[in-house]
Structure formats: structure tokens, C-alpha cells
Design a protein around this motif. Sequence first.
Motif, PDB file in Angstrom:
ATOM      1  N   SER A   1      -7.650  37.113  33.880  1.00 48.81           N
ATOM      2  CA  SER A   1      -6.440  37.435  34.643  1.00 48.81           C
ATOM      3  C   SER A   1      -5.383  36.346  34.553  1.00 48.81           C
ATOM      4  O   SER A   1      -4.265  36.541  35.045  1.00 48.81           O
ATOM      5  N   GLN A   2      -5.704  35.207  33.931  1.00 49.46           N
ATOM      6  CA  GLN A   2      -4.773  34.069  33.920  1.00 49.46           C
ATOM      7  C   GLN A   2      -4.222  33.775  32.528  1.00 49.46           C
ATOM      8  O   GLN A   2      -3.680  32.699  32.295  1.00 49.46           O
ATOM      9  N   ILE A   3      -4.314  34.714  31.610  1.00 53.02           N
ATOM     10  CA  ILE A   3      -3.863  34.471  30.238  1.00 53.02           C
ATOM     11  C   ILE A   3      -2.927  35.583  29.768  1.00 53.02           C
ATOM     12  O   ILE A   3      -3.003  36.717  30.222  1.00 53.02           O
ATOM     13  N   GLY A   4      -2.034  35.211  28.854  1.00 54.88           N
ATOM     14  CA  GLY A   4      -1.091  36.162  28.277  1.00 54.88           C
ATOM     15  C   GLY A   4      -0.651  35.670  26.912  1.00 54.88           C
ATOM     16  O   GLY A   4      -1.256  34.769  26.325  1.00 54.88           O
ATOM     17  N   ILE A   5       0.417  36.238  26.414  1.00 56.63           N
ATOM     18  CA  ILE A   5       0.968  35.853  25.111  1.00 56.63           C
ATOM     19  C   ILE A   5       2.270  35.100  25.327  1.00 56.63           C
ATOM     20  O   ILE A   5       3.110  35.499  26.143  1.00 56.63           O
ATOM     21  N   GLY A   6       2.451  34.017  24.600  1.00 56.51           N
ATOM     22  CA  GLY A   6       3.708  33.266  24.584  1.00 56.51           C
ATOM     23  C   GLY A   6       3.947  32.808  23.160  1.00 56.51           C
ATOM     24  O   GLY A   6       3.691  31.663  22.797  1.00 56.51           O
ATOM     25  N   THR A   7       4.436  33.705  22.323  1.00 55.42           N
ATOM     26  CA  THR A   7       4.375  33.525  20.868  1.00 55.42           C
ATOM     27  C   THR A   7       5.070  32.267  20.358  1.00 55.42           C
ATOM     28  O   THR A   7       4.704  31.740  19.321  1.00 55.42           O
ATOM     29  N   ASP A   8       6.103  31.780  21.072  1.00 53.10           N
ATOM     30  CA  ASP A   8       6.934  30.684  20.565  1.00 53.10           C
ATOM     31  C   ASP A   8       7.592  31.101  19.252  1.00 53.10           C
ATOM     32  O   ASP A   8       7.796  30.278  18.353  1.00 53.10           O
ATOM     33  N   LEU A   9       7.924  32.375  19.151  1.00 53.61           N
ATOM     34  CA  LEU A   9       8.554  32.912  17.941  1.00 53.61           C
ATOM     35  C   LEU A   9       9.957  32.339  17.784  1.00 53.61           C
ATOM     36  O   LEU A   9      10.786  32.442  18.689  1.00 53.61           O
ATOM     37  N   CYS A  10      10.207  31.725  16.632  1.00 54.26           N
ATOM     38  CA  CYS A  10      11.521  31.144  16.320  1.00 54.26           C
ATOM     39  C   CYS A  10      12.137  31.892  15.144  1.00 54.26           C
ATOM     40  O   CYS A  10      12.614  31.285  14.175  1.00 54.26           O
ATOM     41  N   GLN A  11      12.149  33.181  15.215  1.00 51.00           N
ATOM     42  CA  GLN A  11      12.547  34.039  14.099  1.00 51.00           C
ATOM     43  C   GLN A  11      13.974  33.776  13.633  1.00 51.00           C
ATOM     44  O   GLN A  11      14.904  33.673  14.438  1.00 51.00           O
ATOM     45  N   ASP A  12      14.128  33.676  12.330  1.00 53.38           N
ATOM     46  CA  ASP A  12      15.433  33.573  11.660  1.00 53.38           C
ATOM     47  C   ASP A  12      16.196  32.289  11.974  1.00 53.38           C
ATOM     48  O   ASP A  12      17.381  32.180  11.649  1.00 53.38           O
ATOM     49  N   GLN A  13      15.538  31.307  12.590  1.00 55.83           N
ATOM     50  CA  GLN A  13      16.236  30.059  12.878  1.00 55.83           C
ATOM     51  C   GLN A  13      16.345  29.205  11.613  1.00 55.83           C
ATOM     52  O   GLN A  13      15.387  29.100  10.840  1.00 55.83           O
ATOM     53  N   PRO A  14      17.500  28.572  11.390  1.00 59.67           N
ATOM     54  CA  PRO A  14      17.614  27.639  10.261  1.00 59.67           C
ATOM     55  C   PRO A  14      16.846  26.358  10.551  1.00 59.67           C
ATOM     56  O   PRO A  14      16.579  26.029  11.716  1.00 59.67           O
ATOM     57  N   ASP A  15      16.491  25.633   9.501  1.00 57.65           N
ATOM     58  CA  ASP A  15      15.730  24.407   9.689  1.00 57.65           C
ATOM     59  C   ASP A  15      16.486  23.366  10.508  1.00 57.65           C
ATOM     60  O   ASP A  15      15.861  22.498  11.137  1.00 57.65           O
ATOM     61  N   SER A  16      17.807  23.460  10.551  1.00 57.25           N
ATOM     62  CA  SER A  16      18.579  22.512  11.358  1.00 57.25           C
ATOM     63  C   SER A  16      18.232  22.626  12.833  1.00 57.25           C
ATOM     64  O   SER A  16      18.359  21.657  13.592  1.00 57.25           O
ATOM     65  N   VAL A  17      17.767  23.794  13.253  1.00 54.29           N
ATOM     66  CA  VAL A  17      17.378  23.985  14.649  1.00 54.29           C
ATOM     67  C   VAL A  17      16.110  23.193  14.976  1.00 54.29           C
ATOM     68  O   VAL A  17      15.954  22.677  16.086  1.00 54.29           O
ATOM     69  N   VAL A  18      15.194  23.078  14.014  1.00 47.62           N
ATOM     70  CA  VAL A  18      14.007  22.259  14.230  1.00 47.62           C
ATOM     71  C   VAL A  18      14.413  20.823  14.521  1.00 47.62           C
ATOM     72  O   VAL A  18      13.855  20.155  15.398  1.00 47.62           O
ATOM     73  N   GLU A  19      15.409  20.330  13.779  1.00 46.97           N
ATOM     74  CA  GLU A  19      15.881  18.969  14.001  1.00 46.97           C
ATOM     75  C   GLU A  19      16.434  18.823  15.418  1.00 46.97           C
ATOM     76  O   GLU A  19      16.153  17.845  16.111  1.00 46.97           O
ATOM     77  N   TRP A  20      17.191  19.806  15.901  1.00 50.30           N
ATOM     78  CA  TRP A  20      17.720  19.760  17.263  1.00 50.30           C
ATOM     79  C   TRP A  20      16.582  19.792  18.283  1.00 50.30           C
ATOM     80  O   TRP A  20      16.580  19.036  19.257  1.00 50.30           O
ATOM     81  N   MET A  21      15.594  20.633  18.050  1.00 46.18           N
ATOM     82  CA  MET A  21      14.463  20.729  18.969  1.00 46.18           C
ATOM     83  C   MET A  21      13.731  19.392  19.078  1.00 46.18           C
ATOM     84  O   MET A  21      13.403  18.947  20.184  1.00 46.18           O
ATOM     85  N   ARG A  22      13.481  18.746  17.959  1.00 46.41           N
ATOM     86  CA  ARG A  22      12.648  17.540  17.962  1.00 46.41           C
ATOM     87  C   ARG A  22      13.441  16.272  18.212  1.00 46.41           C
ATOM     88  O   ARG A  22      12.918  15.321  18.809  1.00 46.41           O
ATOM     89  N   VAL A  23      14.693  16.239  17.755  1.00 44.21           N
ATOM     90  CA  VAL A  23      15.473  15.003  17.790  1.00 44.21           C
ATOM     91  C   VAL A  23      16.435  14.974  18.965  1.00 44.21           C
ATOM     92  O   VAL A  23      16.586  13.944  19.629  1.00 44.21           O
ATOM     93  N   GLY A  24      17.098  16.106  19.226  1.00 40.18           N
ATOM     94  CA  GLY A  24      18.080  16.121  20.295  1.00 40.18           C
ATOM     95  C   GLY A  24      19.086  15.004  20.120  1.00 40.18           C
ATOM     96  O   GLY A  24      19.636  14.804  19.040  1.00 40.18           O
TER      97      GLY A  24
END
Length: 346
Positions: free
Chosen positions: A245-268
Motif C-alpha cells: 500500500s506504500q509504493i507507486g510509480i515515479g518514472t522520472d521520465l525526462c522525455q525529449d529533453q536536450p542534454d543541456s537540461v542535464v547540465e542545468w539539473m546537475r550544475v545549476g
Amino acid sequence: MSGTGAMHPVQNPLIDGLQYANWSEKVFRQMREGGVDAVHVTITYHENFRETVLNIEKWNRWFETYPDLIFQGFDASDIARARASGRTAIFFGSQNPSCIEDDIGLVEVLHRLGLRFMQLTYNNQSLLATGCYEAEDTGLTRMGREVVAEMNRVGLVIDMSHSGERSTFEAMEHSTRPIAITHANLASWHPALRNKSDDLLRALGQSGGMLGFSIYPHHLKGGSACSLQNFCDMVARAADLMGVSQIGIGTDLCQDQPDSVVEWMRVGRWTKNIDYGEGSAAQAGFPPMPDFFADNRDFGRLAAGLRAAGFDAGNVAAIMGGNWQRFFSESFTPAVQAVPNTKAAQ
């Protein structure tokens, strides 16, 4: 092949506990093709308050442009409204407390604007707690304890997906309402820094909290090559640890994001260097998604995989959305407060 159809029982909701796609009409239509009733979407990584408001403005334009596909969700009743109207309810969340800056008053302001989840950290130390990438986890800060209490009061879910272990235990201890880890997996299955220990997840389940299973490849055993069976066997192990009863799905889907977004996520804005996070210099961008889940049309594959892993129909429905629906209904509204007796005061 993506888009095999959503095996989506009419009576049960389909809810994703976390996505950060490059939003577009294509993605919104795929949500409808997949029968997705509600999604918690990230609107903040490192943005301050004003920048977060600008992101809400973008969403307002999408709600205006695609009213037949999406609308903003504010409470759990919007899930039923989404199902009745054939649309997807969008619930806002922040992966960093940067949006409240150093002002606890902005917790309530952002809740009124529709924010329903906020992480206390994003990998690094914040004003509130310690992230999972820090060498030493000092737990909740003084401000962190105050913000936890304020989030409890207004109905803003405490999300510890990117936080260290001590900080997460302390968040559970200080919170008067169940917390969530919206997108992570078992560290005993795959020892990524973002995945959580068995002891922590056992405590999370006992406290009434929720875990959303991530399909982001760096969180998977075998990465992009992880099989559906391997993933669903991990879900079964988590069910034994936490309770189904305490579990679900949280895909963390980052569909169609450019790689520059990864840099923003990690570097800020916190470093001048490239932070590769859970990847490597050779995998600086987004890794390929596993074969069993490419986009929102593939939730039916997850449901089929859970059935193959031994879950009955009722438990599959709970994991695919029923548990999140219950959690939303318990979490998004302000805590009940005593109403002053004005007659007695007179």
C-alpha cells in the motif's frame, strides 16, 4: 515497440509520481494514449521564486492551449475530474527548495499557486537538509525543521528523493504527516547514491510514506539494459519491505529533453565545473531509456510486468495509481486547525 496500449482498468487511476519532460502537444497526447490520469511534474530545479512563477506562467499557457488534454490539479478530487473528462491532471512539484529562497512565508504562497511537492534538497546541502552527494549528512537544519512544520500545515508534501539518509530519517521523525520519496529505487538492488537503504524504506512504509519507483537508467540495475522482469522483481522486494500500500510509480521520465537540461539539473548555479552526477564523462547526457518504457504509452507494459511478477489485479491497480490517489487525498489539503469560538469570546 512503444505505445503497446495502456491496460488501464476503468475503475482505477493511473498516476505517475514524477516526470520532467520537454513538454509539448506530442507528450500531452501520449499521456492520453497511455491513459495517464495524473502526473506530478517538476517545475523547479534551481530556480528562485520569481523564476518558478515564470515556469508556472508557461504551464498556464499550456493549460489554455490544450484544455482538452491537460489541466492543473490542486487536490485529489481532480483525479476523478480528469478521468471523467478524458484529460490528465498536472500537479506541480519542486526538486529543490530554491523556490522559497530563504523565506518560509513562500511555502504557503507556492502552495496557493499549486505547488504540491517540494524536495528539501537536490543532491547538495541546502538551507533545509543534506543532499545524497555530500560527504557528511548533518540532518535537518534549524530552518529545515521550521519549513517541515510549515509544509505540514499548508499541505505541501515533503519529498526526500535526492536527500541523504540521516536527513530523510529526520524528516520522517519531525513531520507530522507522511513524507514521500517520489522517484528512487532500492540501494540493495542497485547501489546508486540516489537509491535508498532497506532500513530507510522499511521505516518509510511504517510511517505511512510513499515510494515511487524510478525508471531513470542511472537508478536501474544494468542501466538502460535493465529488463522489465528485473525491475518488477525489485518492486516485489520493496513491497515485502514496505507493504504494497506504500509504493507507486515515479518514472522520472525526462522525455525529449536536450542534454543541456542535464547540465542545468546537475550544475545549476552552484559550480563552474561540469558535474556528471550518477553518470560519467562518457555519459554526460541523458542515457537511453530501457526497452520496456520509452514514454507515457508504455504504462501498460509495467502493469503486465507486475502481474508476471506475482502481483494480483488489486495490487497492480494500487501500485499503478491507487496508492498515489490515497496519498494525494491525505496530503494536499491544509492540516485541520481549531476554529476560534467567537461566541465564547464575546
